[in-house]
Design a protein around this motif. Structure first.
Motif, PDB file in Angstrom:
ATOM      1  N   ALA A 188       3.827 -17.126   2.644  1.00 19.11           N
ATOM      2  CA  ALA A 188       3.669 -16.145   3.710  1.00 19.11           C
ATOM      3  C   ALA A 188       2.243 -15.621   3.756  1.00 19.11           C
ATOM      4  N   LEU A 189       1.829 -15.193   4.953  1.00 19.33           N
ATOM      5  CA  LEU A 189       0.532 -14.549   5.147  1.00 19.33           C
ATOM      6  C   LEU A 189       0.704 -13.045   5.330  1.00 19.33           C
ATOM      7  N   ALA A 190       1.723 -12.489   4.725  1.00 18.02           N
ATOM      8  CA  ALA A 190       2.070 -11.086   4.944  1.00 18.02           C
ATOM      9  C   ALA A 190       0.961 -10.162   4.468  1.00 18.02           C
ATOM     10  N   ALA A 191       0.640  -9.160   5.305  1.00 12.92           N
ATOM     11  CA  ALA A 191      -0.403  -8.193   4.962  1.00 12.92           C
ATOM     12  C   ALA A 191       0.003  -7.319   3.783  1.00 12.92           C
ATOM     13  N   ASP A 192       1.306  -7.111   3.577  1.00 15.03           N
ATOM     14  CA  ASP A 192       1.719  -6.294   2.439  1.00 15.03           C
ATOM     15  C   ASP A 192       1.447  -7.013   1.114  1.00 15.03           C
ATOM     16  N   ILE A 193       1.452  -8.356   1.122  1.00 13.06           N
ATOM     17  CA  ILE A 193       1.055  -9.095  -0.083  1.00 13.06           C
ATOM     18  C   ILE A 193      -0.419  -8.846  -0.374  1.00 13.06           C
ATOM     19  N   GLU A 194      -1.248  -8.852   0.668  1.00 19.48           N
ATOM     20  CA  GLU A 194      -2.665  -8.574   0.491  1.00 19.48           C
ATOM     21  C   GLU A 194      -2.898  -7.152  -0.010  1.00 19.48           C
ATOM     22  N   SER A 218       4.186  -0.121  12.388  1.00 18.09           N
ATOM     23  CA  SER A 218       5.080  -0.605  11.327  1.00 18.09           C
ATOM     24  C   SER A 218       4.349  -1.470  10.315  1.00 18.09           C
ATOM     25  N   LEU A 219       3.374  -2.269  10.767  1.00 16.77           N
ATOM     26  CA  LEU A 219       2.623  -3.100   9.832  1.00 16.77           C
ATOM     27  C   LEU A 219       1.823  -2.235   8.868  1.00 16.77           C
ATOM     28  N   LEU A 225       3.188   1.145   1.919  1.00 18.21           N
ATOM     29  CA  LEU A 225       4.238   1.127   0.896  1.00 18.21           C
ATOM     30  C   LEU A 225       3.935   0.100  -0.203  1.00 18.21           C
ATOM     31  N   ALA A 226       3.430  -1.070   0.203  1.00 20.94           N
ATOM     32  CA  ALA A 226       3.141  -2.110  -0.784  1.00 20.94           C
ATOM     33  C   ALA A 226       2.018  -1.686  -1.723  1.00 20.94           C
ATOM     34  N   PHE A 227       0.947  -1.117  -1.158  1.00 13.61           N
ATOM     35  CA  PHE A 227      -0.158  -0.678  -2.011  1.00 13.61           C
ATOM     36  C   PHE A 227       0.307   0.425  -2.960  1.00 13.61           C
ATOM     37  N   ALA A 228       1.035   1.409  -2.437  1.00 14.48           N
ATOM     38  CA  ALA A 228       1.489   2.521  -3.271  1.00 14.48           C
ATOM     39  C   ALA A 228       2.379   2.038  -4.405  1.00 14.48           C
ATOM     40  N   ASP A 229       3.275   1.094  -4.102  1.00 19.79           N
ATOM     41  CA  ASP A 229       4.181   0.586  -5.133  1.00 19.79           C
ATOM     42  C   ASP A 229       3.403  -0.162  -6.218  1.00 19.79           C
ATOM     43  N   GLU A 230       2.494  -1.049  -5.803  1.00 17.11           N
ATOM     44  CA  GLU A 230       1.728  -1.828  -6.769  1.00 17.11           C
ATOM     45  C   GLU A 230       0.798  -0.928  -7.584  1.00 17.11           C
ATOM     46  N   TRP A 231       0.169   0.048  -6.927  1.00 19.73           N
ATOM     47  CA  TRP A 231      -0.782   0.933  -7.602  1.00 19.73           C
ATOM     48  C   TRP A 231      -0.095   1.741  -8.705  1.00 19.73           C
ATOM     49  N   LEU A 266      -7.428   1.735   3.244  1.00 23.75           N
ATOM     50  CA  LEU A 266      -7.171   1.871   4.674  1.00 23.75           C
ATOM     51  C   LEU A 266      -6.083   0.897   5.087  1.00 23.75           C
ATOM     52  N   ALA A 267      -4.917   1.407   5.441  1.00 24.92           N
ATOM     53  CA  ALA A 267      -3.814   0.583   5.942  1.00 24.92           C
ATOM     54  C   ALA A 267      -3.865   0.628   7.465  1.00 24.92           C
ATOM     55  N   MET A 268      -4.743  -0.166   8.046  1.00 27.73           N
ATOM     56  CA  MET A 268      -4.974  -0.139   9.494  1.00 27.73           C
ATOM     57  C   MET A 268      -5.741  -1.391   9.891  1.00 27.73           C
ATOM     58  N   ASP A 269      -5.934  -1.558  11.211  1.00 30.25           N
ATOM     59  CA  ASP A 269      -6.684  -2.723  11.684  1.00 30.25           C
ATOM     60  C   ASP A 269      -8.149  -2.371  11.885  1.00 30.25           C
TER      61      ASP A 269
END
Length: 400
Positions: A188-194, A218-219, A225-231, A266-269
């Motif tokens: 997957a190319l999911a941004a939450d993985i990045e 939503s993205l 959520l992904a960054f906070a969990d991993e951090w 920054l969780a944004m585009d």
């Protein structure tokens, strides 16, 4: 003379009996199975490669849970139909362009590294039932490897369908990774993985405290959520999480001054980051995902994003790398998002060749154009991107 007459009479009777037996014998059928028709012509390989089979409806497939085996172990009876299936939502108005980009990348990779089996494309829509039906048609038609589906709902439906009977490389994450069939693998190319990889990179650089600023879509929420969990799993402290609506940059700046931290995520585009960047300290390390980068063909330079670290794939960041240059670029100019999907198609073909021959116990590794790919255990193919920074208005890779 009498003796001669008796002999002739005997011969006549013998021939009469023989002719009667031949006349009463049943006719033997003539076999034509091994004899080609006079007007028949062999079908060129090009006519069966990339043939859309969406309108063909064989009987429903029967799910069989079998371990991944080398292709050489296939039964001879099905060898003539063996092929690699590419299952994409080419008929979807919403995802058709994305699917076409993946398909073009997939075929570009075959021009560099050919496989032993022909490729058949199975177009589908974007509805789960349609996608699962297309998958069933592919396996019933003799697919030995399936690449796809591409959409999250399609992968989720397939994972829950009990139809996965051959090694299958899904090109998106299902809703849950906890219950995946034995033959299903996920790239997957999911941004939450990045976002998780950014947390790992920043923590590895010695950052201990972080603040997240996320936009409202939503993205962005998934990245947050992904960054906070991993951090927090890594042992870092999450000082604050702030929302950026586009109209409150002053409020974000003031909150950051009240809650200092070692880094800012920054969780944004890219457009949102350009709006917020003038309100951020130039001394604070700032990180983001590939959502912030629109590629080298973007007419806008990145001077206003200078100093921001982000993660993306070699295909966009290192086009002159030897492992990237070997693959042809799209004929038409693509946006950065479509370029990433094109690169996904390239790596999907390369992984399909590996899955075709490797048993499940063998770890897979690949220096892909989307990143460093590895499969050690489980079903998620890990993709490690390239860390970069905006410098002098352009993206400069930091990873060798």
């Amino acid at each position: 003379m009498a003796l001669m007459q008796r002999f002739l009479t005997f011969l006549l009777m013998f021939f009469a009996v023989t002719l009667a037996a031949c006349a009463s014998a049943p006719e033997r059928p003539v076999s034509v199975e091994s004899r080609p028709l006079a007007n028949a012509r062999p079908i060129p390989q090009a006519e069966v490669t990339l043939s859309p089979l969406a309108r063909v409806a064989p009987p429903a497939a029967t799910a069989v849970d079998t371990p991944l085996q080398p292709l050489g172990a296939a039964a001879p009876a099905t060898a003539k139909n063996a092929h690699i299936a590419l299952l994409l939502p080419l008929n979807s108005p919403a995802f058709g362009r994305a699917a076409e980009a993946v398909k073009q990348g997939f075929m570009a990779a075959t021009s560099v590294q050919a496989g032993d089996l022909p490729i058949r494309v199975y177009p589908s829509g974007d509805q789960p039932d349609d996608i699962v039906a297309a998958y069933s048609r592919a396996t019933q038609a003799g697919a030995r490897i399936v690449v796809g589906p591409l959409t999250k709902n399609g992968v989720s439906a397939l994972a829950a369908s009990n139809q996965v009977s051959v090694p299958t490389l899904a090109l998106n994450q299902p809703e849950s990774l906890s219950d995946i069939p034995p033959q299903l693998y996920v790239l997957a190319l999911a941004a939450d993985i990045e976002a998780r990889q950014i947390a790992q990179a920043a923590f590895g650089e010695g950052r201990k405290t972080a603040v997240i600023v996320a936009s409202g879509n939503s993205l962005a929420k998934r990245m947050q959520l992904a960054f906070a969990d991993e951090w927090t799993q890594l042992g870092g402290e999450l000082v604050s999480q702030l929302n950026f609506s586009g109209s409150n940059p002053d409020a974000v700046r003031d909150a950051l001054q009240r809650h200092p931290a070692d880094m800012l995520f920054l969780a944004m585009d890219g457009g949102e980051a350009r709006q917020l960047r003038p309100y951020l300290s130039s001394d604070q390390p700032i990180y983001a995902t590939s959502q912030i980068y629109a590629g080298k063909n973007n007419p806008e330079k990145y001077y206003d994003l200078n100093g921001i670290h982000f993660i993306d794939m070699p295909w966009l960041l290192q086009p002159d790398h030897l492992a990237v240059m070997v693959y042809p670029r799209p004929q038409a100019q693509f946006s950065a998002d479509l370029e990433r999907l094109y690169a996904l198609g390239i790596d999907a073909w390369r992984l399909a060749l590996l899955l075709q021959a490797a048993p499940t116990s063998t770890p897979l590794t690949l220096d892909g154009v989307t990143g460093r790919l590895s499969l050690d255990k489980g079903h998620q193919i890990e993709r490690a991107g390239v860390l970069a920074v905006f410098r002098d208005g352009d993206a400069a890779p930091l990873t060798p």
